[in-house]
Scaffold this motif. Structure first.
Motif, short mmCIF file in Angstrom:
data_model
loop_
_atom_site.label_atom_id
_atom_site.label_comp_id
_atom_site.label_asym_id
_atom_site.label_seq_id
_atom_site.Cartn_x
_atom_site.Cartn_y
_atom_site.Cartn_z
N ARG A 1 0.87 -1.07 -0.06
CA ARG A 1 0.06 0.10 0.05
C ARG A 1 0.99 1.23 -0.07
O ARG A 1 0.39 2.33 -0.81
CB ARG A 1 -0.80 0.11 1.49
N SER B 1 -4.30 -2.05 -2.64
CA SER B 1 -4.38 -2.78 -1.56
C SER B 1 -4.83 -4.35 -1.70
O SER B 1 -5.47 -4.72 -2.86
CB SER B 1 -5.72 -2.30 -0.88
N VAL C 1 -6.68 -7.33 -1.13
CA VAL C 1 -8.02 -7.48 -0.35
C VAL C 1 -8.22 -9.05 -0.08
O VAL C 1 -9.19 -9.21 0.83
CB VAL C 1 -9.13 -6.81 -1.14
N GLY D 1 -6.74 -1.29 -6.97
CA GLY D 1 -5.91 0.06 -7.07
C GLY D 1 -6.06 0.68 -8.23
O GLY D 1 -7.02 0.18 -9.13
#
Length: 156
Positions: free
Chosen positions: A105, A111, A113, A141
């Motif tokens: 990040r 990110s 997930v 992203g």
């Protein structure tokens, strides 16, 4: 052209596909994530000529070749976001290391997930989640961020 789904108890599911010109293909998806692509004879659609084993990463790569722009794009308040699937291969410097070691990040803005593992999925993994060779990271992203994280995980 048509498709058929057949459960294979104790194994997984077979998906049969017939092309517009009558060719028969199948994909067998095992419970453990393995896949086999089957090619059938044009003159006898019940006779399998060849099978090709596909790892989850192979299947993802093949799907991207067939449909390079699947419904990955998400439009949110003027910001274009995409999702991506990034395999952790033997070339990756992060196999066996913590997710936090990637700096995903902070370095890319993307990110992670979820992490898909051969027999399970791990949603919202924390920085202390240990990655393994064969994992697939599900990331969200910008296109640039996802591409940058792909390069980082791939060791480029």
């Amino acid at each position: 052209m048509g498709t058929r789904r057949t459960p294979l108890p104790g194994v997984g599911t077979q998906y049969d596909f017939t092309t517009e010109d009558g060719r028969h293909l199948s994909v067998v998806v095992h419970h453990d994530g393995r896949r086999f692509l089957g090619f059938y004879r044009p003159d006898d659609p019940d006779t399998c000529e060849a099978t090709v084993p596909l790892t989850p990463q192979d299947a993802t790569a093949l799907a991207r070749l067939i449909d390079p722009a699947p419904a990955d794009g998400i439009r949110t308040d003027g910001l274009d976001l995409v999702t991506g699937h990034i395999p952790v291969t033997r070339r990756s410097p992060y196999g066996g290391r913590l997710l936090g070691d990637t700096g995903a990040r902070s370095r890319t803005g993307a990110s992670v997930v979820a992490v898909l593992r051969r027999t399970s999925a791990h949603p919202a993994p924390g920085p202390d989640f240990r990655l393994a060779i064969g994992d697939t990271l599900v990331v969200v992203g910008t296109r640039e961020g996802v591409d940058a994280l792909t390069a980082i995980i791939g060791g480029e």
